[in-house]
Write a protein that holds these residues in place. Structure first.
Motif, PDB file in Angstrom:
ATOM      1  N   UNK A  21      33.830  48.477  51.757  1.00 56.51           N
ATOM      2  CA  UNK A  21      35.272  48.569  51.950  1.00 56.51           C
ATOM      3  C   UNK A  21      35.884  47.248  52.365  1.00 56.51           C
ATOM      4  N   UNK A  22      35.225  46.542  53.271  1.00 56.25           N
ATOM      5  CA  UNK A  22      35.760  45.257  53.732  1.00 56.25           C
ATOM      6  C   UNK A  22      35.791  44.229  52.614  1.00 56.25           C
ATOM      7  N   UNK A  23      34.725  44.220  51.792  1.00 55.97           N
ATOM      8  CA  UNK A  23      34.660  43.235  50.711  1.00 55.97           C
ATOM      9  C   UNK A  23      35.705  43.505  49.644  1.00 55.97           C
ATOM     10  N   UNK A  24      35.796  44.787  49.210  1.00 55.69           N
ATOM     11  CA  UNK A  24      36.721  45.110  48.138  1.00 55.69           C
ATOM     12  C   UNK A  24      38.170  45.007  48.600  1.00 55.69           C
ATOM     13  N   UNK A  25      38.422  45.264  49.883  1.00 53.88           N
ATOM     14  CA  UNK A  25      39.793  45.179  50.380  1.00 53.88           C
ATOM     15  C   UNK A  25      40.313  43.752  50.321  1.00 53.88           C
ATOM     16  N   UNK A  26      39.417  42.785  50.504  1.00 47.44           N
ATOM     17  CA  UNK A  26      39.848  41.382  50.495  1.00 47.44           C
ATOM     18  C   UNK A  26      39.330  40.618  49.315  1.00 47.44           C
ATOM     19  N   UNK A  27      39.096  41.312  48.206  1.00 43.24           N
ATOM     20  CA  UNK A  27      38.489  40.658  47.050  1.00 43.24           C
ATOM     21  C   UNK A  27      39.431  39.639  46.440  1.00 43.24           C
ATOM     22  N   UNK A  28      38.854  38.554  45.968  1.00 44.89           N
ATOM     23  CA  UNK A  28      39.625  37.496  45.303  1.00 44.89           C
ATOM     24  C   UNK A  28      39.248  37.448  43.843  1.00 44.89           C
ATOM     25  N   UNK A  29      40.063  36.833  42.973  1.00 43.76           N
ATOM     26  CA  UNK A  29      39.760  36.789  41.555  1.00 43.76           C
ATOM     27  C   UNK A  29      38.602  35.861  41.242  1.00 43.76           C
ATOM     28  N   UNK A  30      37.986  36.099  40.085  1.00 48.46           N
ATOM     29  CA  UNK A  30      36.894  35.255  39.604  1.00 48.46           C
ATOM     30  C   UNK A  30      36.970  35.211  38.097  1.00 48.46           C
ATOM     31  N   UNK A  31      35.921  34.729  37.429  1.00 45.74           N
ATOM     32  CA  UNK A  31      35.906  34.655  35.974  1.00 45.74           C
ATOM     33  C   UNK A  31      34.560  35.081  35.444  1.00 45.74           C
ATOM     34  N   UNK A  32      34.554  35.725  34.277  1.00 45.98           N
ATOM     35  CA  UNK A  32      33.305  36.092  33.598  1.00 45.98           C
ATOM     36  C   UNK A  32      33.587  36.206  32.119  1.00 45.98           C
ATOM     37  N   UNK A  33      33.778  37.424  31.575  1.00 46.48           N
ATOM     38  CA  UNK A  33      34.152  37.562  30.181  1.00 46.48           C
ATOM     39  C   UNK A  33      35.482  36.844  29.932  1.00 46.48           C
ATOM     40  N   UNK A  34      35.591  36.164  28.785  1.00 41.37           N
ATOM     41  CA  UNK A  34      36.855  35.540  28.423  1.00 41.37           C
ATOM     42  C   UNK A  34      37.786  36.576  27.806  1.00 41.37           C
ATOM     43  N   UNK A  35      39.079  36.391  28.026  1.00 41.47           N
ATOM     44  CA  UNK A  35      40.087  37.272  27.435  1.00 41.47           C
ATOM     45  C   UNK A  35      41.266  36.418  27.010  1.00 41.47           C
ATOM     46  N   UNK A  36      41.886  36.789  25.902  1.00 36.84           N
ATOM     47  CA  UNK A  36      43.056  36.069  25.423  1.00 36.84           C
ATOM     48  C   UNK A  36      44.241  36.395  26.326  1.00 36.84           C
ATOM     49  N   UNK A  37      44.823  35.370  26.945  1.00 35.34           N
ATOM     50  CA  UNK A  37      45.937  35.583  27.868  1.00 35.34           C
ATOM     51  C   UNK A  37      47.264  35.065  27.331  1.00 35.34           C
ATOM     52  N   UNK A  38      47.252  34.317  26.258  1.00 30.47           N
ATOM     53  CA  UNK A  38      48.498  33.820  25.709  1.00 30.47           C
ATOM     54  C   UNK A  38      48.278  33.097  24.390  1.00 30.47           C
ATOM     55  N   UNK A  39      49.374  32.885  23.660  1.00 30.95           N
ATOM     56  CA  UNK A  39      49.279  32.181  22.377  1.00 30.95           C
ATOM     57  C   UNK A  39      50.625  31.567  22.048  1.00 30.95           C
ATOM     58  N   UNK A  40      50.611  30.587  21.178  1.00 30.71           N
ATOM     59  CA  UNK A  40      51.821  29.937  20.688  1.00 30.71           C
ATOM     60  C   UNK A  40      51.654  29.686  19.187  1.00 30.71           C
ATOM     61  N   UNK A  41      52.418  30.427  18.364  1.00 33.94           N
ATOM     62  CA  UNK A  41      53.419  31.451  18.653  1.00 33.94           C
ATOM     63  C   UNK A  41      52.812  32.699  19.311  1.00 33.94           C
ATOM     64  N   UNK A  42      53.663  33.446  20.022  1.00 27.65           N
ATOM     65  CA  UNK A  42      53.198  34.647  20.668  1.00 27.65           C
ATOM     66  C   UNK A  42      52.919  35.746  19.652  1.00 27.65           C
ATOM     67  N   UNK A  43      52.127  36.709  20.106  1.00 25.12           N
ATOM     68  CA  UNK A  43      51.800  37.842  19.251  1.00 25.12           C
ATOM     69  C   UNK A  43      53.080  38.566  18.845  1.00 25.12           C
ATOM     70  N   UNK A  44      53.249  38.748  17.526  1.00 26.75           N
ATOM     71  CA  UNK A  44      54.402  39.466  16.999  1.00 26.75           C
ATOM     72  C   UNK A  44      55.684  38.665  16.948  1.00 26.75           C
ATOM     73  N   UNK A  45      55.633  37.381  17.324  1.00 18.51           N
ATOM     74  CA  UNK A  45      56.855  36.580  17.347  1.00 18.51           C
ATOM     75  C   UNK A  45      57.347  36.298  15.934  1.00 18.51           C
ATOM     76  N   UNK A  46      58.665  36.136  15.797  1.00 21.25           N
ATOM     77  CA  UNK A  46      59.280  35.720  14.533  1.00 21.25           C
ATOM     78  C   UNK A  46      59.942  34.360  14.785  1.00 21.25           C
ATOM     79  N   UNK A  47      59.409  33.324  14.161  1.00 19.02           N
ATOM     80  CA  UNK A  47      59.904  31.961  14.381  1.00 19.02           C
ATOM     81  C   UNK A  47      60.719  31.517  13.179  1.00 19.02           C
ATOM     82  N   UNK A  48      61.663  30.607  13.415  1.00 17.50           N
ATOM     83  CA  UNK A  48      62.552  30.158  12.348  1.00 17.50           C
ATOM     84  C   UNK A  48      61.832  29.287  11.331  1.00 17.50           C
TER      85      UNK A  48
END
Length: 669
Positions: A21-48
């Motif tokens: 309980x103590x550990x999970x209550x104060x848990x901080x972020x970390x990294x492991x599996x990669x995930x797509x968090x953003x793109x340019x152009x964005x998903x579904x965007x319509x550009x001129x």
């Protein structure tokens, strides 16, 4: 003994729950599996106008191959040029051909995260206006299909082989040294070595195809194999093979010289046995830790926060699992297959019980730390697949502990039975010795009387005298005949002991409970293997948060809503995203995307949207979007009559009978 340990176990469990309980209550972020968090152009965007490049941002750095990022036009042709490059941090881009015409373009990516797992997906954007596209983005990636199945089987076999090899050898050295000469135990440990070696070779061959094309024909591609050898995972697999060569030498000494020394009864033999056991223990720990490190250096523990702590903890976790579950397998084999001349006494079972208890303590302690790193919050524990699998694993461990407690009770009963049997056997031996002495004295008296009566006839001839003396009871007994009788008596006594042992209800109960432990352990190993290939809950939630932040209402007035759904049927879980542009009264452009919980696009039979302004009693206004490509629907000219807080309801049908409607409110205008 079980009565004294039980309160300690309860106290330990309560303490560990408090720490969780103590550990999970104060848990901080970390990294492991990669995930797509953003793109340019964005998903579904319509550009001129057509962009000069497409950029993708992941939650961590990833490894790219030449075809890791691909951009396809509406007809499926490649429009990207050159190799993908990193542009800083975890952002990667690929340049596009100049002068691209209007239409819908598909971006496909296939990368490898820092913890060695392949990550794939696709999305679309449009230039000018959306259009029909012939591109079909398959939901199956390189880690699926036949290659993915074989790779998963190889990972399971490698874990199982490691556990049997290390746990079986530790059981012999720490609990049952005489077991080194038992053929069934030897076969078990050797089988673990063979399984781990074969699985490691298979994983090395499959790795290239697993992380790229997913085609079985690429398994024996030497170029791909060369690329794999230059990666962190390839180096770990090669290191494992080298350590397995040292493990083969260890096994040969354990079941060769050590087994012969154990059988010796002299003081010199016992001293040599102790020295050899110490050397084997030191060498075995080094080899076992090295084998465990070949997983820690290439998977979840090697990435994220505190890798310098996480990797040794992961090694300790694997060693504890092997000592417990592998020793359990060796104990099961010994209970069923141990020969009578090498009995498995209660002392051996008690020693293993102590080893298992220590392993469980280490397993729980290291498991709590690993869970904190990979889950990070209570919501991820229940709301992600990783967290749900972790809960299943914890439940199986508790079940295994319960069955182990039953085994300890059977062990205590068996010890009491053995003590009584030893006393009874001693009484029988004393009685048998006394009876045999009386019979020999009676036979001696009868023989002397017969010899006196036949004394005269014995003097009639030399040949007759020779015959009489040879048949006399006082003559030397035949050694061959005596040895044969001794073997027969030993065989009868052995058979009797085996019948008594097999008829013992306490020993039968111990066998049955240990068999149940082994069955639960097999399921536990399968769940653990699945956990190592599942995106950690913390990473999944981080990706959702990053996606939500990047897709929130922007200066262009676009509204994006991510709504989870679950139709209750097979493959019925996912997330539906609704993009509305410019999100104001009048005509709007709407895009709908359907993805699995892991972010991969997939098709469903039907998607419908309805808009309702409850404050003005307007609606529902139905909209049926057109299917564009895999997981993507679009509708133009969606009329919103006035500004306000609209309820956007999406109906998703995943089969003929499985359907659900989910909704979310959004401010439009």
């Amino acid at each position: 003994m079980p009565q004294t340990i039980a309160p300690r176990v309860r106290s330990l469990v309560l303490l560990l729950l408090a720490v969780v309980g103590a550990l999970l209550a104060g848990a901080a972020p970390a990294s492991a599996h990669a995930a797509l968090t953003g793109s340019d152009p964005q998903q579904g965007a319509v550009v001129d106008k057509a962009p000069a490049q497409v950029s993708l941002t992941f939650s961590e750095t990833v490894s790219l191959s030449d075809d890791a990022l691909r951009v396809l036009d509406p007809k499926g042709g490649r429009v990207d040029t050159g190799e993908p490059t990193g542009t800083g941090g975890a952002t990667y881009s690929v340049k596009l051909k100049p002068g691209l015409p209007d239409g819908t373009y598909t971006v496909s990516y296939q990368v490898v995260s820092a913890d060695s797992h392949p990550v794939a997906g696709a999305f679309t954007f449009s230039v000018g206006a959306p259009s029909e596209t012939t591109v079909t983005v398959s939901g199956e990636t390189s880690d699926g299909g036949v290659v993915g199945l074989l790779y998963d089987l190889g990972r399971y076999a490698s874990y199982a082989g490691f556990i049997v090899l290390v746990g079986g050898a530790a059981f012999v050295l720490a609990c049952w040294p005489r077991g080194a000469g038992v053929r069934a135990v030897q076969r078990l440990v050797v089988a673990g070595w063979l399984a781990l070696t074969a699985a490691t070779l298979g994983l090395l061959l499959l790795r290239g195809s697993y992380t790229t094309s997913g085609k079985f024909t690429d398994v024996f591609d030497l170029d791909l194999l060369g690329q794999v050898l230059q990666t962190k995972t390839g180096a770990a697999l090669v290191s494992r093979l080298l350590l397995l060569a040292a493990a083969a030498l260890f096994i040969s000494v354990l079941f060769g010289a050590f087994a012969r020394r154990v059988e010796g009864e002299g003081e010199q033999d016992r001293k040599e046995t102790r020295d050899l056991a110490f050397g084997l223990a030191v060498g075995g720990v080094v080899v076992a830790a090295g084998l465990a490190a070949s997983w820690a250096m290439a998977e979840h523990a090697s990435t994220g926060i505190q890798p310098g702590v996480a990797m040794p903890v992961d090694v300790a976790h694997l060693l504890a699992v092997a000592a417990w579950l592998g020793g359990l397998g060796a104990l099961l084999v010994a209970l069923y297959r141990a020969p009578v001349e090498t009995p498995l006494g209660t002392t051996v079972v008690r020693r293993f019980s102590q080893v298992a208890f220590g392993s469980v303590v280490a397993l729980v302690a290291t498991g709590i730390y690993q869970s904190w790193r990979q889950v990070g919050s209570w919501s991820a524990l229940t709301g992600t697949r990783y967290g749900q699998l972790l809960c299943v694993k914890v439940g199986l461990v508790l079940l295994l502990l319960g069955v182990a407690w039953i085994s300890r009770r059977w062990t205590a009963r068996l010890a009491d039975t053995v003590n009584v049997a030893v006393e009874e056997r001693g009484e029988r031996v004393e009685a048998r010795v006394g009876s045999a002495g009386a019979e020999r004295r009676a036979e001696g008296a009868g023989t002397a009387e017969g010899a006196g009566e036949k004394g005269d006839s014995a003097k009639k001839g030399a040949s007759s005298s020779s015959s009489a003396s040879s048949s006399s009871p006082d003559a030397e007994p035949d050694p061959e005949r005596a040895a044969q009788l001794a073997r027969q008596r030993a065989a009868v006594d052995t058979a009797r002991q085996k019948r008594e042992r097999d008829a013992d209800p306490n020993r039968y109960g111990l066998r049955r409970s240990v068999l149940a432990e082994a069955g639960v352990a097999v399921v536990l190993l399968a769940v653990t293997t699945a956990l190592t290939s599942t995106e950690p809950g913390r990473t999944e939630e981080e990706a959702k948060a990053a996606t939500a932040a990047s897709s929130s209402t922007s200066t262009t007035g676009t509204v994006t809503l991510d709504i989870p759904f679950d139709t209750g049927g097979e493959d019925g879980k996912g997330v539906v995203r609704v993009d509305l542009d410019p999100a104001r009264a009048g005509a709007n452009e709407m895009h709908v995307y359907v993805t699995r919980p892991n972010g991969r696009a997939f098709d469903v039979p039907e998607v419908k949207v309805a808009f309702t302004l409850e404050s003005q009693d307007i609606g529902p206004l139905p909209v049926v979007p057109d299917h564009i490509t895999t997981g993507h629907w679009s509708a133009s000219g969606v009329q919103i009559p006035m500004a306000g807080e609209w309820k956007i309801a999406v109906t998703v049908r995943t089969s003929d009978i499985d359907q659900v409607t989910v909704d979310k409110n959004a401010q439009i205008g």
